[in-house]
Design an enzyme around this catalytic site. Structure first.
Site, mmCIF file in Angstrom:
data_model
loop_
_atom_site.group_PDB
_atom_site.id
_atom_site.type_symbol
_atom_site.label_atom_id
_atom_site.label_comp_id
_atom_site.label_asym_id
_atom_site.label_seq_id
_atom_site.Cartn_x
_atom_site.Cartn_y
_atom_site.Cartn_z
ATOM 1 N N GLY A 46 0.976 -1.287 0.002
ATOM 2 C CA GLY A 46 0.065 0.213 0.023
ATOM 3 C C GLY A 46 0.867 1.254 0.029
ATOM 4 O O GLY A 46 2.034 1.153 0.259
ATOM 5 N N GLN A 51 2.835 9.967 1.783
ATOM 6 C CA GLN A 51 4.073 9.359 1.934
ATOM 7 C C GLN A 51 5.106 9.809 1.058
ATOM 8 O O GLN A 51 6.303 9.619 1.198
ATOM 9 C CB GLN A 51 3.885 7.980 2.089
ATOM 10 C CG GLN A 51 3.110 7.339 3.224
ATOM 11 C CD GLN A 51 2.936 5.743 2.961
ATOM 12 O OE1 GLN A 51 2.043 5.429 2.496
ATOM 13 N NE2 GLN A 51 3.976 5.051 3.742
ATOM 14 N N CYS A 94 5.135 -0.326 7.809
ATOM 15 C CA CYS A 94 4.996 1.153 7.097
ATOM 16 C C CYS A 94 6.169 1.227 6.573
ATOM 17 O O CYS A 94 7.242 1.261 7.069
ATOM 18 C CB CYS A 94 4.313 2.204 7.983
ATOM 19 S SG CYS A 94 4.109 3.583 7.245
ATOM 20 N N LEU A 95 6.060 1.479 5.083
ATOM 21 C CA LEU A 95 7.277 2.262 4.185
ATOM 22 C C LEU A 95 7.770 3.532 4.814
ATOM 23 O O LEU A 95 8.975 3.745 4.820
ATOM 24 C CB LEU A 95 7.297 2.317 3.043
ATOM 25 C CG LEU A 95 6.462 0.954 2.307
ATOM 26 C CD1 LEU A 95 6.017 1.469 0.941
ATOM 27 C CD2 LEU A 95 7.481 -0.219 2.051
ATOM 28 N N HIS A 136 -5.403 1.587 7.192
ATOM 29 C CA HIS A 136 -3.908 2.054 7.330
ATOM 30 C C HIS A 136 -3.382 3.258 6.386
ATOM 31 O O HIS A 136 -3.013 4.240 6.981
ATOM 32 C CB HIS A 136 -2.735 0.840 7.537
ATOM 33 C CG HIS A 136 -1.357 1.244 7.420
ATOM 34 N ND1 HIS A 136 -0.787 0.718 8.249
ATOM 35 C CD2 HIS A 136 -0.627 1.980 6.466
ATOM 36 C CE1 HIS A 136 0.619 1.122 8.138
ATOM 37 N NE2 HIS A 136 0.663 1.756 6.940
ATOM 38 N N HIS A 140 -3.174 7.520 6.813
ATOM 39 C CA HIS A 140 -1.996 8.243 6.142
ATOM 40 C C HIS A 140 -2.653 9.668 5.990
ATOM 41 O O HIS A 140 -2.196 11.064 5.847
ATOM 42 C CB HIS A 140 -1.450 7.784 5.021
ATOM 43 C CG HIS A 140 -0.238 6.723 5.537
ATOM 44 N ND1 HIS A 140 0.995 6.839 6.295
ATOM 45 C CD2 HIS A 140 -0.078 5.304 5.355
ATOM 46 C CE1 HIS A 140 1.770 6.122 6.401
ATOM 47 N NE2 HIS A 140 1.113 5.102 6.021
HETATM 48 O O1 K1U Z 1 3.720 2.341 4.093
HETATM 49 C C1 K1U Z 1 2.615 1.808 3.962
HETATM 50 O O2 K1U Z 1 1.791 2.102 3.967
HETATM 51 C C2 K1U Z 1 2.496 0.570 3.312
HETATM 52 C C3 K1U Z 1 2.594 -0.858 4.268
HETATM 53 C C4 K1U Z 1 1.114 -1.263 4.192
HETATM 54 C C5 K1U Z 1 0.856 -2.124 5.195
HETATM 55 C C6 K1U Z 1 1.387 -3.481 5.610
HETATM 56 C C7 K1U Z 1 0.992 -4.243 6.567
HETATM 57 C C8 K1U Z 1 -0.134 -3.865 7.208
HETATM 58 C C9 K1U Z 1 -0.745 -2.651 7.037
HETATM 59 C C10 K1U Z 1 -0.433 -1.759 6.119
HETATM 60 C C11 K1U Z 1 3.647 -1.913 3.830
HETATM 61 O O3 K1U Z 1 3.538 -2.228 2.644
HETATM 62 S S1 K1U Z 1 4.932 -2.415 4.731
HETATM 63 C C12 K1U Z 1 5.409 -3.589 3.722
HETATM 64 C C13 K1U Z 1 4.735 -4.932 3.662
HETATM 65 O O4 K1U Z 1 3.888 -5.025 4.517
HETATM 66 C C14 K1U Z 1 4.857 -6.034 2.570
HETATM 67 C C15 K1U Z 1 6.015 -5.756 1.865
HETATM 68 C C16 K1U Z 1 6.319 -6.927 0.791
HETATM 69 C C17 K1U Z 1 5.445 -7.803 0.878
HETATM 70 C C18 K1U Z 1 4.460 -8.152 1.589
HETATM 71 C C19 K1U Z 1 4.129 -7.141 2.587
HETATM 72 ZN ZN ZN Z 2 2.257 3.370 6.176
#
Ligand code: K1U
Ligand code: ZN
Length: 174
Positions: A46, A51, A94-95, A136, A140
């Site tokens: 996401g 962001q 979260c990135l 989530h 943001h």
């Molecule tokens: O930064 C963000 O908002 C993105 C975030 C979204 C999210 C992940 C998990 C739970 C709630 C919201 C991410 O993408 S973090 C990275 C991640 O979860 C992931 C990355 C690669 C493969 C699978 C998962």
């Molecule tokens: Zn996030």
């Protein structure tokens, strides 16, 4: 398409309430496409416009697994129209809060209305990981990070670590 730099907390631009878009025109579509490419490259599932430093109510997501066909969703001006009473707990990342993860409880099922990439109004129901990621990303747009759902003790510990790692990038040890 272009890769956009992702802001890392603490950053005041991540705490701003984003503004609605009037419609999804070619400029917004290009931004959504750049956000999706940035999200896939990160990698993430996401990404919300704040962001990448853009003060607009836009988000992209794709929870398809690597072995599945990509299933991107593009949302402008998303609004929750229904929330279940029942909660679900997921470990969130979260990135903008790199290398930190924590369990967060949110409504397990939601209905969300939004404008899609073709400027069409849509409404979908979501549950499981999809419901969590939508909520989530919508947080943001309000300037809320998943760490804001944690105790102030845990949140401040994570923020201190992020400040320290930003400092070590700016001032490498000699
Ligand atoms: O930064 C963000 O908002 C993105 C975030 C979204 C999210 C992940 C998990 C739970 C709630 C919201 C991410 O993408 S973090 C990275 C991640 O979860 C992931 C990355 C690669 C493969 C699978 C998962
Ligand atoms: Zn996030």
């Amino acid at each position: 398409m272009a890769l956009l730099p992702i802001l890392v907390a603490p950053d005041p631009r991540l705490k701003i309430k984003a503004k609605p878009v009037a419609r999804v025109d070619d400029d917004i579509r290009r931004l959504m496409d750049d956000m999706l490419e940035t999200m896939y490259a990160a990698p993430g599932i996401g990404l919300a416009a704040p962001q990448v430093g853009v003060d607009r109510r836009l988000l992209v997501l794709d929870i398809a697994r690597e072995e599945e066909k990509p299933a991107p969703l593009f949302m402008a001006n998303p609004q929750l129209t229904w929330l279940s009473d029942e909660d679900a707990v997921y470990e969130e990342g979260c990135l903008s809060v790199p290398e930190h993860y924590a369990e967060v409880a949110r409504p397990a099922k939601i209905r969300v209305s939004f404008i899609d990439r073709d400027d069409q109004k849509r409404e979908i129901e979501a549950e499981g990981l999809l419901a969590t990621v939508i909520q989530h990303e919508m947080d943001h747009l309000e300037g809320i990070l998943f760490i804001d759902h944690l105790s102030s003790l845990k949140r401040n510990m994570i923020l201190r670590k992020l400040v320290k790692s930003k400092r070590s990038v700016l001032e490498p040890a000699s």
